[in-house]
Design a protein around this motif. Structure first.
Motif, PDB file in Angstrom:
ATOM      1  N   SER A  49     -57.067 -19.343  -0.493  1.00 27.96           N
ATOM      2  CA  SER A  49     -57.132 -20.252   0.650  1.00 27.96           C
ATOM      3  C   SER A  49     -55.832 -21.049   0.794  1.00 27.96           C
ATOM      4  O   SER A  49     -55.729 -21.938   1.621  1.00 27.96           O
ATOM      5  N   ASP A  50     -54.848 -20.719  -0.061  1.00 25.42           N
ATOM      6  CA  ASP A  50     -53.580 -21.448  -0.078  1.00 25.42           C
ATOM      7  C   ASP A  50     -52.479 -20.513   0.422  1.00 25.42           C
ATOM      8  O   ASP A  50     -52.158 -19.514  -0.225  1.00 25.42           O
ATOM      9  N   ALA A  51     -51.905 -20.826   1.591  1.00 24.76           N
ATOM     10  CA  ALA A  51     -50.954 -19.915   2.239  1.00 24.76           C
ATOM     11  C   ALA A  51     -49.712 -19.663   1.389  1.00 24.76           C
ATOM     12  O   ALA A  51     -49.207 -18.537   1.341  1.00 24.76           O
ATOM     13  N   THR A  52     -49.232 -20.702   0.695  1.00 27.72           N
ATOM     14  CA  THR A  52     -48.014 -20.487  -0.110  1.00 27.72           C
ATOM     15  C   THR A  52     -48.313 -19.604  -1.316  1.00 27.72           C
ATOM     16  O   THR A  52     -47.508 -18.766  -1.694  1.00 27.72           O
ATOM     17  N   LEU A  53     -49.506 -19.780  -1.905  1.00 30.35           N
ATOM     18  CA  LEU A  53     -49.890 -18.922  -3.031  1.00 30.35           C
ATOM     19  C   LEU A  53     -50.052 -17.477  -2.548  1.00 30.35           C
ATOM     20  O   LEU A  53     -49.603 -16.537  -3.213  1.00 30.35           O
ATOM     21  N   ALA A  54     -50.648 -17.311  -1.369  1.00 25.34           N
ATOM     22  CA  ALA A  54     -50.831 -15.967  -0.815  1.00 25.34           C
ATOM     23  C   ALA A  54     -49.480 -15.291  -0.619  1.00 25.34           C
ATOM     24  O   ALA A  54     -49.309 -14.103  -0.916  1.00 25.34           O
ATOM     25  N   LYS A  55     -48.503 -16.054  -0.167  1.00 22.25           N
ATOM     26  CA  LYS A  55     -47.149 -15.517   0.047  1.00 22.25           C
ATOM     27  C   LYS A  55     -46.520 -15.124  -1.301  1.00 22.25           C
ATOM     28  O   LYS A  55     -45.927 -14.055  -1.436  1.00 22.25           O
ATOM     29  N   ARG A  56     -46.678 -16.005  -2.290  1.00 27.39           N
ATOM     30  CA  ARG A  56     -46.110 -15.703  -3.620  1.00 27.39           C
ATOM     31  C   ARG A  56     -46.734 -14.442  -4.205  1.00 27.39           C
ATOM     32  O   ARG A  56     -46.045 -13.611  -4.804  1.00 27.39           O
ATOM     33  N   LEU A  57     -48.047 -14.298  -4.032  1.00 24.83           N
ATOM     34  CA  LEU A  57     -48.721 -13.109  -4.571  1.00 24.83           C
ATOM     35  C   LEU A  57     -48.242 -11.849  -3.848  1.00 24.83           C
ATOM     36  O   LEU A  57     -47.992 -10.810  -4.473  1.00 24.83           O
ATOM     37  N   ALA A  58     -48.098 -11.949  -2.521  1.00 26.75           N
ATOM     38  CA  ALA A  58     -47.623 -10.789  -1.741  1.00 26.75           C
ATOM     39  C   ALA A  58     -46.217 -10.403  -2.187  1.00 26.75           C
ATOM     40  O   ALA A  58     -45.908  -9.215  -2.385  1.00 26.75           O
ATOM     41  N   ASP A  59     -45.371 -11.410  -2.404  1.00 28.08           N
ATOM     42  CA  ASP A  59     -44.000 -11.147  -2.851  1.00 28.08           C
ATOM     43  C   ASP A  59     -43.976 -10.496  -4.239  1.00 28.08           C
ATOM     44  O   ASP A  59     -43.057  -9.759  -4.581  1.00 28.08           O
ATOM     45  N   ALA A  60     -45.005 -10.813  -5.059  1.00 24.42           N
ATOM     46  CA  ALA A  60     -45.080 -10.257  -6.413  1.00 24.42           C
ATOM     47  C   ALA A  60     -45.696  -8.855  -6.416  1.00 24.42           C
ATOM     48  O   ALA A  60     -45.848  -8.246  -7.467  1.00 24.42           O
ATOM     49  N   GLY A  61     -46.076  -8.381  -5.224  1.00 27.07           N
ATOM     50  CA  GLY A  61     -46.592  -7.015  -5.147  1.00 27.07           C
ATOM     51  C   GLY A  61     -48.106  -6.906  -5.226  1.00 27.07           C
ATOM     52  O   GLY A  61     -48.645  -5.830  -5.461  1.00 27.07           O
ATOM     53  N   VAL A  62     -48.805  -8.036  -5.050  1.00 30.15           N
ATOM     54  CA  VAL A  62     -50.262  -7.986  -5.057  1.00 30.15           C
ATOM     55  C   VAL A  62     -50.732  -7.689  -3.640  1.00 30.15           C
ATOM     56  O   VAL A  62     -50.613  -8.514  -2.745  1.00 30.15           O
ATOM     57  N   GLY A  63     -51.214  -6.474  -3.440  1.00 30.38           N
ATOM     58  CA  GLY A  63     -51.683  -6.082  -2.115  1.00 30.38           C
ATOM     59  C   GLY A  63     -52.748  -5.018  -2.250  1.00 30.38           C
ATOM     60  O   GLY A  63     -53.045  -4.586  -3.360  1.00 30.38           O
ATOM     61  N   PRO A  64     -53.328  -4.593  -1.126  1.00 25.48           N
ATOM     62  CA  PRO A  64     -54.372  -3.570  -1.170  1.00 25.48           C
ATOM     63  C   PRO A  64     -53.841  -2.285  -1.804  1.00 25.48           C
ATOM     64  O   PRO A  64     -52.638  -2.017  -1.755  1.00 25.48           O
ATOM     65  N   SER A  65     -54.729  -1.493  -2.384  1.00 21.87           N
ATOM     66  CA  SER A  65     -54.348  -0.225  -3.009  1.00 21.87           C
ATOM     67  C   SER A  65     -53.602   0.648  -2.013  1.00 21.87           C
ATOM     68  O   SER A  65     -53.973   0.719  -0.850  1.00 21.87           O
ATOM     69  N   ARG A  66     -52.520   1.292  -2.517  1.00 22.21           N
ATOM     70  CA  ARG A  66     -51.793   2.188  -1.618  1.00 22.21           C
ATOM     71  C   ARG A  66     -52.356   3.594  -1.724  1.00 22.21           C
ATOM     72  O   ARG A  66     -52.988   3.931  -2.712  1.00 22.21           O
TER      73      ARG A  66
END
Lengths: 345, 162
Positions: free
Chosen positions: B145-162
């Motif tokens: 629920s935290d936009a900055t944390l979501a951005k940090r996780l996305a930058d670290a490669g946490v995303g849906p299975s490819r």
């Protein structure tokens, strides 16, 4: 003659003990070993206190110290040292014990000594022995810990291996939870296992790579989950389950845990050249472990010393006993003694 | 108002769960709080092992279950407090362990069985649910629920299975 007061507050239990050593015999004399949960403080409190809170330790500790002195007739002036668990454990509850011990040592003008809780478990089997069992391999096996140590003397202990995920006692509790048998799981699973077939289910024995003396019990827990509910399922398996099948699962699971504990302990004996094995911690009560470890060591010509039940769970007698031996070997702590959640080894 | 970001993916082995944890760990910073949910044997502790790896904890062997000891502490890029609510009776008991201090800026708190003490968890906690989806398959839902944390996780490669 040396007399030590011991204080233990590292996790759930508040405990105070008084232990005496005599120059004429190896065996220590435990004058008292008071554990708050096994001792009726409700009348003195007038109410229920939370179990794990630091303030609960704080409230109980003062009463237990007074009770220990009054019930034994030992005066503060008779004491030679104040010993206390200073690591590892919950930092908040450890600090309660350490602060109390520092204050008592200062006000009574006695030496202070901080004790490692796990080292105390590792040497607890020797409290009432007539001869020192060292050098020994110590297996510490409880809800929170599963570790092997090489104990050359009370103050010369090195870690050989430890669990990398769940402790053995935790695995017993969680298997009891999977089978909905109740809490605490260790004694219940042990009882149900007695009538089961230990070869009914071929549960995995995780030995880890090479000569590692580390343990892993997480996969075994998951294997029990799937055995009960079916591969890849996590519910539904308890409907209509028979008592015989529960007994077989308990027996097969217990045997898998014990096989690993016994194999690693024997391996540790071989690698260290120790001549005896000592076992401490709550899982030392497990009947399959007691039977199989005794048989295996007997076959190897190794003596086994199991910690008496009253010193298996967290208690201050083992702290005072370990502390008194360290004290006799010249160890002292500063009055500025701190607490540490972790052990750095 | 922030919208929750929810990522759902599936891992197929303990190694993949560890690798996902490592990516999550790389995206974390002091002050983050993680709430882990999943039944016995789901792999919560192994996900934390991966997270600790991503946070630079050297001795990964020391990352083990805190069920009985209640709190484990590890030193990585920041201090990590690994808690377990399995044996706790109430949110108050978590607070009594010093949980509020553990959520402070200088450290990261990770709580296993957080669904037992939801009222104690900070509003911006990262909720991770692990479900058993097969013998070694795990369905993992990450809700942020935290936009900055979501951005940090996305930058670290946490995303849906490819």
């Amino acid at each position: 003659m040396t007399i030590a007061l011991g204080i233990e507050t590292s996790c759930d239990e508040t405990s105070v003990a008084i232990v005496e050593s005599s120059p004429n015999e190896e065996r220590l004399r435990v004058h008292c070993n008071l554990i708050a949960t096994q001792f009726d403080l409700h009348a003195k409190f007038g109410g229920v206190v939370p179990e794990i809170a630091s303030r609960a330790h704080l409230q109980k500790l003062d009463l237990l110290v007074r009770e220990a002195l009054e019930s034994t007739g030992i005066a503060p002036a008779d004491l030679d040292v104040v010993t206390v668990t200073c690591m590892p454990g919950l930092i908040g509850t450890l600090l309660v014990g350490v602060t109390a011990a520092r204050t008592l040592a200062w006000s009574w003008d006695k030496p202070l000594l901080g004790v490692n809780h796990i080292h105390a478990h590792a040497t607890s089997a020797a409290i009432e022995l007539d001869a020192p069992p060292w050098p020994a391999v110590a297996l510490v096996v409880s809800g929170g810990h599963t570790s092997l140590y090489h104990v050359r003397d009370w103050d010369d202990i090195s870690l050989l291996g430890a669990t990398i995920d769940d402790a053995a006692g935790e695995a017993f509790d969680k298997v009891a939870a999977i089978l909905e048998l109740g809490y605490p799981g260790g004694p219940i699973v042990d009882r149900r296992a007695a009538t089961g077939n230990p070869a009914a289910v071929a549960f995995p024995r995780s030995m880890l790579k090479g000569e590692s003396l580390d343990f892993s019990f997480s996969g075994l827990k998951t294997a029990v989950l799937y055995e009960v509910h079916g591969r890849g399922n996590t519910s539904g398996g308890l409907v209509g389950i028979t008592e015989e099948r529960i007994a077989d699962i308990c027996a097969s699971f217990s045997q898998a845990v014990v096989d690993v504990l016994v194999a690693k302990t024997r391996q540790a004996v071989r690698s260290t050249g120790a001549r005896s094995v000592v076992v401490g911690g709550g899982v030392a009560a497990n009947s399959v472990l007691r039977r199989d470890l005794t048989a295996a060591c007997s076959a190897d010509g190794i003596a086994v010393h199991l910690t008496p039940m009253r010193y298996c769970t967290d208690n201050a007698a083992m702290i005072a006993s370990h502390g008194i031996r360290l004290f006799e070997r010249g160890h002292r702590s500063d009055l500025a003694l701190g607490a540490s959640a972790n052990v750095k080894d | 108002m922030n919208r929750d970001t929810t990522i759902t993916l599936t891992t197929h082995s303990v190694e993949e769960t560890l690798a996902l944890g490592e990516r999550i760990g790389r995206g974390l910073t002091g002050g983050d709080c993680l709430a882990l949910v999943g039944q016995l044997g789901a792999g919560k502790t192994y996900l934390v092992k991966g997270i600790a790896r991503g946070l630079g904890v050297k001795n990964e062997r020391s990352v083990n279950s805190p069920t009985f000891v209640l709190v484990n502490e590890y030193n990585g890029r920041v201090a990590i407090h690994h808690l377990d609510a399995y044996r706790l009776g109430s949110a108050d008991e978590l607070i009594d362990l010093g949980f509020e201090e553990m959520c402070a800026d200088a450290s990261i708190a990770i709580v296993e069985w957080a669904d037992r003490v939801p009222e104690a968890m900070p509003a911006n906690s990262l909720w991770i649910r692990i479900e058993v989806a097969g013998e070694t398959d795990r369905r993992i839902e990450i809700r942020c629920s935290d936009a900055t944390l979501a951005k940090r996780l996305a930058d670290a490669g946490v995303g849906p299975s490819r």
